[in-house]
Design a protein around this motif. Structure first.
Motif, mmCIF file in Angstrom:
data_model
loop_
_atom_site.group_PDB
_atom_site.id
_atom_site.type_symbol
_atom_site.label_atom_id
_atom_site.label_comp_id
_atom_site.label_asym_id
_atom_site.label_seq_id
_atom_site.Cartn_x
_atom_site.Cartn_y
_atom_site.Cartn_z
ATOM 1 N N ASP A 195 2.977 -38.842 -11.978
ATOM 2 C CA ASP A 195 3.691 -40.109 -11.747
ATOM 3 C C ASP A 195 2.776 -41.142 -11.101
ATOM 4 O O ASP A 195 2.687 -42.292 -11.553
ATOM 5 N N ALA A 196 2.083 -40.729 -10.035
ATOM 6 C CA ALA A 196 1.202 -41.656 -9.324
ATOM 7 C C ALA A 196 0.037 -42.095 -10.206
ATOM 8 O O ALA A 196 -0.367 -43.263 -10.195
ATOM 9 N N SER A 197 -0.493 -41.152 -10.987
ATOM 10 C CA SER A 197 -1.624 -41.462 -11.868
ATOM 11 C C SER A 197 -1.211 -42.467 -12.939
ATOM 12 O O SER A 197 -1.954 -43.415 -13.242
ATOM 13 N N GLU A 198 -0.046 -42.265 -13.522
ATOM 14 C CA GLU A 198 0.447 -43.199 -14.542
ATOM 15 C C GLU A 198 0.652 -44.585 -13.947
ATOM 16 O O GLU A 198 0.343 -45.603 -14.594
ATOM 17 N N LEU A 199 1.161 -44.638 -12.710
ATOM 18 C CA LEU A 199 1.385 -45.922 -12.045
ATOM 19 C C LEU A 199 0.059 -46.632 -11.787
ATOM 20 O O LEU A 199 -0.082 -47.836 -12.073
ATOM 21 N N VAL A 200 -0.924 -45.888 -11.269
ATOM 22 C CA VAL A 200 -2.235 -46.480 -10.983
ATOM 23 C C VAL A 200 -2.882 -46.995 -12.266
ATOM 24 O O VAL A 200 -3.393 -48.127 -12.316
ATOM 25 N N ASP A 201 -2.865 -46.177 -13.320
ATOM 26 C CA ASP A 201 -3.468 -46.584 -14.589
ATOM 27 C C ASP A 201 -2.765 -47.811 -15.163
ATOM 28 O O ASP A 201 -3.422 -48.715 -15.689
ATOM 29 N N SER A 202 -1.442 -47.837 -15.062
ATOM 30 C CA SER A 202 -0.683 -48.992 -15.561
ATOM 31 C C SER A 202 -1.024 -50.259 -14.790
ATOM 32 O O SER A 202 -1.164 -51.338 -15.380
ATOM 33 N N ILE A 203 -1.160 -50.135 -13.467
ATOM 34 C CA ILE A 203 -1.496 -51.301 -12.631
ATOM 35 C C ILE A 203 -2.880 -51.837 -12.986
ATOM 36 O O ILE A 203 -3.069 -53.050 -13.143
ATOM 37 N N VAL A 204 -3.852 -50.926 -13.136
ATOM 38 C CA VAL A 204 -5.227 -51.354 -13.454
ATOM 39 C C VAL A 204 -5.271 -52.042 -14.815
ATOM 40 O O VAL A 204 -5.833 -53.138 -14.958
ATOM 41 N N VAL A 205 -4.678 -51.403 -15.841
ATOM 42 C CA VAL A 205 -4.692 -51.973 -17.195
ATOM 43 C C VAL A 205 -3.937 -53.305 -17.224
ATOM 44 O O VAL A 205 -4.410 -54.280 -17.817
ATOM 45 N N SER A 206 -2.775 -53.349 -16.569
ATOM 46 C CA SER A 206 -1.982 -54.588 -16.548
ATOM 47 C C SER A 206 -2.735 -55.719 -15.859
ATOM 48 O O SER A 206 -2.703 -56.865 -16.314
ATOM 49 N N THR A 207 -3.428 -55.400 -14.771
ATOM 50 C CA THR A 207 -4.203 -56.418 -14.047
ATOM 51 C C THR A 207 -5.292 -57.001 -14.936
ATOM 52 O O THR A 207 -5.465 -58.226 -15.012
ATOM 53 N N VAL A 208 -6.021 -56.125 -15.619
ATOM 54 C CA VAL A 208 -7.105 -56.580 -16.506
ATOM 55 C C VAL A 208 -6.547 -57.446 -17.629
ATOM 56 O O VAL A 208 -7.049 -58.546 -17.890
ATOM 57 N N VAL A 209 -5.501 -56.954 -18.287
ATOM 58 C CA VAL A 209 -4.945 -57.661 -19.449
ATOM 59 C C VAL A 209 -4.327 -58.985 -19.041
ATOM 60 O O VAL A 209 -4.575 -60.029 -19.673
ATOM 61 N N ILE A 210 -3.524 -58.976 -17.973
ATOM 62 C CA ILE A 210 -2.833 -60.203 -17.560
ATOM 63 C C ILE A 210 -3.824 -61.258 -17.081
ATOM 64 O O ILE A 210 -3.737 -62.428 -17.464
ATOM 65 N N MET A 211 -4.789 -60.845 -16.258
ATOM 66 C CA MET A 211 -5.757 -61.799 -15.720
ATOM 67 C C MET A 211 -6.623 -62.409 -16.825
ATOM 68 O O MET A 211 -6.791 -63.628 -16.902
ATOM 69 N N SER A 212 -7.171 -61.546 -17.687
ATOM 70 C CA SER A 212 -8.033 -62.057 -18.755
ATOM 71 C C SER A 212 -7.232 -62.869 -19.775
ATOM 72 O O SER A 212 -7.685 -63.931 -20.227
ATOM 73 N N SER A 213 -6.028 -62.399 -20.117
ATOM 74 C CA SER A 213 -5.190 -63.123 -21.073
ATOM 75 C C SER A 213 -4.795 -64.491 -20.542
ATOM 76 O O SER A 213 -4.756 -65.481 -21.291
ATOM 77 N N PHE A 214 -4.506 -64.566 -19.249
ATOM 78 C CA PHE A 214 -4.112 -65.840 -18.646
ATOM 79 C C PHE A 214 -5.248 -66.860 -18.736
ATOM 80 O O PHE A 214 -5.038 -68.005 -19.136
ATOM 81 N N ILE A 215 -6.472 -66.426 -18.384
ATOM 82 C CA ILE A 215 -7.620 -67.341 -18.430
ATOM 83 C C ILE A 215 -7.909 -67.765 -19.862
ATOM 84 O O ILE A 215 -8.183 -68.948 -20.136
ATOM 85 N N ILE A 216 -7.833 -66.819 -20.797
ATOM 86 C CA ILE A 216 -8.072 -67.141 -22.208
ATOM 87 C C ILE A 216 -7.008 -68.110 -22.721
ATOM 88 O O ILE A 216 -7.316 -69.104 -23.404
#
Length: 309
Positions: free
Chosen positions: A192-213
């Protein structure tokens, strides 16, 4: 399955596409040709940019790094994939974690490089008089250092999160590489914790880069709408066209792969979909940036003349 004294798996078996018994030879030849085209294409683009002074600009500096990432990305994944067609494809726990680290590192870094390229296109079109001042070499180098540093940080989080898990029930990975989701399915620890951490990391990368683009291209579009001449429109679209295609391919294939649920059936679908962004996109990028680009075509002619003489 090889098991250590602490009842943890020390070796994994990568299934790859061995379940498609009738297609082993065609698939091997297809992936081998894909690897050759990817390596030759990206190495050629890297050498063209390095050898031709007229390509020593911020845009081609970013393309140089993109080709380097795609080349390394392919070499991390494809050799082990090809091995699965000729023998039982085993990989040690340490080797699996190393492959996972470099896979995450290059994927995250590519996200940030594509983001930096969007900012570069924004400055080139919306602030052309300030372009050489804004995108001077130190700024470009800093953007690339930041891209690799953030890619390294993301890869460390993913790999560190995976290393702390226990694997004690099965060593068979239903994939052609050590990816996050297939490994989570094998773990006998609470994930559960691993899935949450991985989701947070991937979401941060995608949202931040997508927003700037998105913001960069929204401002570019706003600027283009104020251009009255057809020549200006054509130049603006030719400047951004290759980058838009690359973003669509990379993010589109990545999202299709990772938005799937974690059921066994969707893991099989994810394996096939992931081929697109691990093998197809790195092969297409040098073609996209060369076939549609007159500067690169000119560099090819100059290099061939230099070799002929």
């Amino acid at each position: 399955m090889v098991v250590g004294n602490d009842s943890s798996v020390t070796e994994f078996i990568l299934v790859g596409f061995t379940d498609l018994t009738q297609l082993q030879l065609p698939l091997f030849l297809l992936f081998f040709m894909n690897c050759m085209v990817t390596v030759v294409g990206n190495l050629s683009l890297i050498n063209l940019i390095y050898l031709n002074a007229h390509l020593h600009t911020p845009m081609y500096f970013f393309i140089f790094n993109l080709s380097f990432i795609d080349l390394c990305h392919s070499l991390v994944i494809t050799p082990k994939l090809l091995m699965s067609f000729v023998s039982e494809n085993t990989i040690s726990f340490e080797g699996c974690m190393a492959q996972l680290f470099f896979f995450c590192f290059f994927v995250h870094s590519e996200c940030y490089v594509l983001t930096a390229m969007a900012y570069d296109r924004y400055v080139a079109i919306c602030k052309p008089l300030w372009y050489t001042v804004t995108m001077f070499p130190q700024v470009c180098s800093l953007l690339m250092f930041g891209s690799y540093a953030m890619g390294f940080a993301g890869a460390m989080v993913h790999t560190g999160d995976m290393v702390r898990l226990s694997f004690c029930d099965s060593s068979i990975i239903n994939h052609y590489m050590c990816d996050i989701f297939p490994l989570l399915q094998l773990s006998c620890s609470r994930i559960d914790a691993s899935e949450l951490v991985d989701s947070i990391v991937v979401s941060t990368v995608v949202i931040m880069s997508s927003f700037i683009i998105f913001v960069s291209y929204a401002l570019i579009l706003s600027n283009i709408l104020h251009i009255s001449s057809a020549q200006g429109w054509s130049k603006a679209f030719s400047t951004c066209g290759s980058h838009i295609i690359t973003i669509a391919l990379f993010y589109g294939s990545g999202l299709c792969t990772h938005l799937k649920t974690s059921s066994d059936g969707s893991l099989g679908q994810r394996k096939f979909l992931s081929v697109f962004y691990t093998n197809i996109v790195p092969m297409l990028n040098p073609l996209i940036y060369s076939l549609r680009n007159k500067d690169v075509r000119l560099a090819v002619k100059k290099t061939l003349k230099r070799v002929a003489n």
